[in-house]
Motif scaffolding. Structure first.
Motif, PDB file in Angstrom:
ATOM      1  N   GLU A  84      -0.855  -2.764  -5.334  1.00  0.00           N
ATOM      2  CA  GLU A  84       0.194  -2.946  -4.333  1.00  0.00           C
ATOM      3  C   GLU A  84       0.182  -1.740  -3.409  1.00  0.00           C
ATOM      4  O   GLU A  84       0.676  -0.673  -3.776  1.00  0.00           O
ATOM      5  CB  GLU A  84       1.545  -3.076  -5.032  1.00  0.00           C
ATOM      6  CG  GLU A  84       2.712  -3.339  -4.111  1.00  0.00           C
ATOM      7  CD  GLU A  84       3.997  -3.502  -4.901  1.00  0.00           C
ATOM      8  OE1 GLU A  84       4.823  -2.566  -4.857  1.00  0.00           O
ATOM      9  OE2 GLU A  84       4.156  -4.537  -5.561  1.00  0.00           O
ATOM     10  N   ALA A  85      -0.431  -1.873  -2.224  1.00  0.00           N
ATOM     11  CA  ALA A  85      -0.513  -0.787  -1.240  1.00  0.00           C
ATOM     12  C   ALA A  85      -1.132   0.474  -1.846  1.00  0.00           C
ATOM     13  O   ALA A  85      -0.586   1.567  -1.766  1.00  0.00           O
ATOM     14  CB  ALA A  85       0.868  -0.486  -0.643  1.00  0.00           C
ATOM     15  N   ASN A  86      -2.311   0.297  -2.473  1.00  0.00           N
ATOM     16  CA  ASN A  86      -3.050   1.409  -3.103  1.00  0.00           C
ATOM     17  C   ASN A  86      -2.306   2.045  -4.258  1.00  0.00           C
ATOM     18  O   ASN A  86      -2.548   3.204  -4.590  1.00  0.00           O
ATOM     19  CB  ASN A  86      -3.477   2.450  -2.086  1.00  0.00           C
ATOM     20  CG  ASN A  86      -4.531   1.925  -1.142  1.00  0.00           C
ATOM     21  OD1 ASN A  86      -5.370   1.121  -1.543  1.00  0.00           O
ATOM     22  ND2 ASN A  86      -4.478   2.353   0.094  1.00  0.00           N
ATOM     23  N   LYS A  87      -1.392   1.348  -4.862  1.00  0.00           N
ATOM     24  CA  LYS A  87      -0.681   1.798  -6.058  1.00  0.00           C
ATOM     25  C   LYS A  87      -0.763   0.676  -7.078  1.00  0.00           C
ATOM     26  O   LYS A  87      -0.919  -0.489  -6.731  1.00  0.00           O
ATOM     27  CB  LYS A  87       0.783   2.139  -5.747  1.00  0.00           C
ATOM     28  CG  LYS A  87       0.960   3.315  -4.827  1.00  0.00           C
ATOM     29  CD  LYS A  87       2.428   3.636  -4.635  1.00  0.00           C
ATOM     30  CE  LYS A  87       2.597   4.876  -3.777  1.00  0.00           C
ATOM     31  NZ  LYS A  87       4.000   5.263  -3.709  1.00  0.00           N
TER      32      LYS A  87
END
Length: 91
Positions: A84-87
């Motif tokens: 999720e968004a590089n997380k």
């Protein structure tokens, strides 16, 4: 007369970089150890109750970045986490 610059500072820096603790991946690459790292990653994400970066997971779970990546790989394969968004977050 030309002054010769000392290379001792360069050698010292190179020694420090090469003497940093290296992780022996050979001992870690079995299903049991990778499963434990996956559990550490899962518990860190569950405790945070939000999406975390790899560095944040490593700090929270008190494991190395390499170990976090091993755990994430296991959890991605099982469908337990998602990006999720590089997380990473629990699925």
């Amino acid at each position: 007369m030309v002054e010769k610059k000392s290379t001792s500072a360069v050698k010292t820096t190179a020694k420090k970089a090469s003497s940093q603790k290296a992780i022996n991946m050979g001992n870690m690459l079995n299903a049991e150890n990778v499963g434990f790292k996956a559990g550490d990653v899962y518990n860190a994400l569950a405790a945070a109750n939000k999406a975390l970066t790899v560095a944040e997971i490593a700090k929270t779970a008190e494991i190395s970045m390499e170990e976090v990546l091993l755990g994430i790989g296991w959890l991605l394969k099982e469908g337990k986490v998602k990006d999720e968004a590089n997380k990473m977050t629990l699925a």
